[in-house]
Motif scaffolding. Structure first.
Motif, PDB file in Angstrom:
ATOM      1  N   SER A   2       0.183   6.760   2.759  1.00 35.41           N
ATOM      2  CA  SER A   2      -0.627   5.982   2.751  1.00 35.41           C
ATOM      3  C   SER A   2      -0.471   4.548   3.057  1.00 35.41           C
ATOM      4  O   SER A   2       0.196   4.018   2.311  1.00 35.41           O
ATOM      5  CB  SER A   2      -1.854   6.302   1.868  1.00 35.41           C
ATOM      6  N   ILE A   3      -1.163   3.979   3.856  1.00 36.77           N
ATOM      7  CA  ILE A   3      -1.412   2.363   3.891  1.00 36.77           C
ATOM      8  C   ILE A   3      -1.456   1.544   2.535  1.00 36.77           C
ATOM      9  O   ILE A   3      -1.122   0.567   2.255  1.00 36.77           O
ATOM     10  CB  ILE A   3      -2.002   1.862   5.140  1.00 36.77           C
ATOM     11  N   SER A   5      -0.409   2.540  -0.257  1.00 36.18           N
ATOM     12  CA  SER A   5       0.901   2.498  -0.893  1.00 36.18           C
ATOM     13  C   SER A   5       1.820   1.334  -0.547  1.00 36.18           C
ATOM     14  O   SER A   5       2.837   1.103  -1.174  1.00 36.18           O
ATOM     15  CB  SER A   5       1.509   3.879  -0.790  1.00 36.18           C
ATOM     16  N   TRP A 196      -8.473   6.345  -3.695  1.00 31.28           N
ATOM     17  CA  TRP A 196      -7.863   5.350  -3.203  1.00 31.28           C
ATOM     18  C   TRP A 196      -7.843   4.410  -4.364  1.00 31.28           C
ATOM     19  O   TRP A 196      -6.755   3.383  -4.560  1.00 31.28           O
ATOM     20  CB  TRP A 196      -8.904   4.985  -2.118  1.00 31.28           C
ATOM     21  N   GLU A 199      -4.506   4.868  -6.258  1.00 32.20           N
ATOM     22  CA  GLU A 199      -3.241   4.454  -5.456  1.00 32.20           C
ATOM     23  C   GLU A 199      -3.210   3.066  -5.099  1.00 32.20           C
ATOM     24  O   GLU A 199      -2.080   2.583  -5.357  1.00 32.20           O
ATOM     25  CB  GLU A 199      -3.660   5.101  -3.705  1.00 32.20           C
TER      26      GLU A 199
END
Length: 308
Positions: A2-3, A5, A196, A199
């Motif tokens: 994912s962006i 991360s 999210w 993350e």
């Protein structure tokens, strides 16, 4: 991947999130009948001096025991004052001096800085030149504070001290290897801890996924808890609806295997942050009374906790 991360993205969002939360902290469950006396300290650590508030017990015959409290906030939010009601409650009900300290935050200070600093604070609290008895010492925290308390307890084991009478791990993230999205939540979209969030917080604290396997980051992951015989006795507290519950249970089992688990205690019917993000007064009082009783018992029973 994912962006979220990506460190540059996670760092930016973590700073924004911290700014917004620090501008309007949650009121939390409070105890207006408890006043208490406080004093200010500045504690030297390898990562610089850090401010702390000391909550003093109402009465004490001689030097009281001491409890180092480690606030939560996903390793990125600095709100020790959020724990003010809990610290006042613990000082009053368990008869301990409570040290509520700040610590360095991600992404400005990544792992292992916060874990090392909390260990330094514990070592400072154990010294003999204070108004409390550093030989009767506990450490504990909720959420990220529980993770850092576990790390400090592991460092105390590996460094030969100081002796910790009890570590309190309260709905702590203990496995940063497993993505938050892979941790089930029985309340689904209503969960407090969104995938999210995990993350962003995990990436800001430990950008390298491989480093999240470190024993001080993820004590409940894999074989990280093999070889912890002699670690401080632990009270592991989870929340029934929290997506972090299972890793707390796993770490409790590891502690139990070496005789270091005092109790695994699951707070029923609540989610992550129930004591500071809801008005669950009765359940919070019961949980706090239960924890305070363990602290009183661990520090040799000279004072007894009360649920009133």
């Amino acid at each position: 991947m994912s962006i979220l991360s990506m460190p540059v993205v996670a760092d930016t969002l973590a700073r924004v999130f911290a700014t917004v939360v620090n501008a309007g902290p949650k009121a939390g469950v409070r105890f207006p009948e408890i006043d208490g006396r406080t004093s200010a300290e500045v504690i030297p650590t390898r990562h610089g001096p850090t401010a702390a508030t000391v909550y003093h017990p109402p009465t004490s015959a001689g030097k009281p025991p001491v409890y180092v409290n480690v606030h939560g906030g996903g390793f990125v939010i600095g709100q020790p004052e959020q724990d003010d009601p809990w610290c006042r409650y613990l000082a009053a009900k368990a008869g301990v001096a409570v040290i509520n300290a700040s610590y360095v935050l991600a992404p400005g200070h990544r792992f292992p800085a916060a874990a090392q600093q909390i260990y330094d604070i514990v070592c400072w609290a154990a010294r003999t030149d204070h108004d409390w008895d550093g030989t009767r010492l506990c450490v504990g925290g909720q959420s990220a504070g529980g993770n850092l308390s576990a790390a400090a307890s592991r460092l105390a084991l590996e460094n030969g001290g100081p002796r910790i009478a009890l570590q309190v791990l309260h709905y702590a993230p203990l496995d940063l290897v497993t993505p938050s999205a892979d941790k089930p939540s029985v309340v689904g979209r209503r969960a407090i801890m969104k995938p999210w969030m995990g993350e962003i917080f995990d990436t800001a604290y430990v950008p390298d996924p491989a480093q999240r396997r470190h024993r001080l980051v993820s004590p409940a992951w894999g074989a990280n808890a093999d070889g912890i015989a002699g670690i401080a006795p632990a009270l592991v507290v989870t929340a029934e609806h929290d997506r972090l519950r299972n890793e707390g249970r796993r770490y409790a089992d590891k502690l139990d295997a070496v005789g270091a688990l005092v109790e695994y205690y699951e707070v029923p019917g609540v989610d992550h942050g129930y004591n500071i993000m809801s008005e669950a007064v009765d359940v919070t009082r019961r949980a706090y009374a239960h924890i305070a009783e363990h602290v009183a018992r661990a520090t040799d029973g000279r004072t007894r906790a009360s649920s009133t």
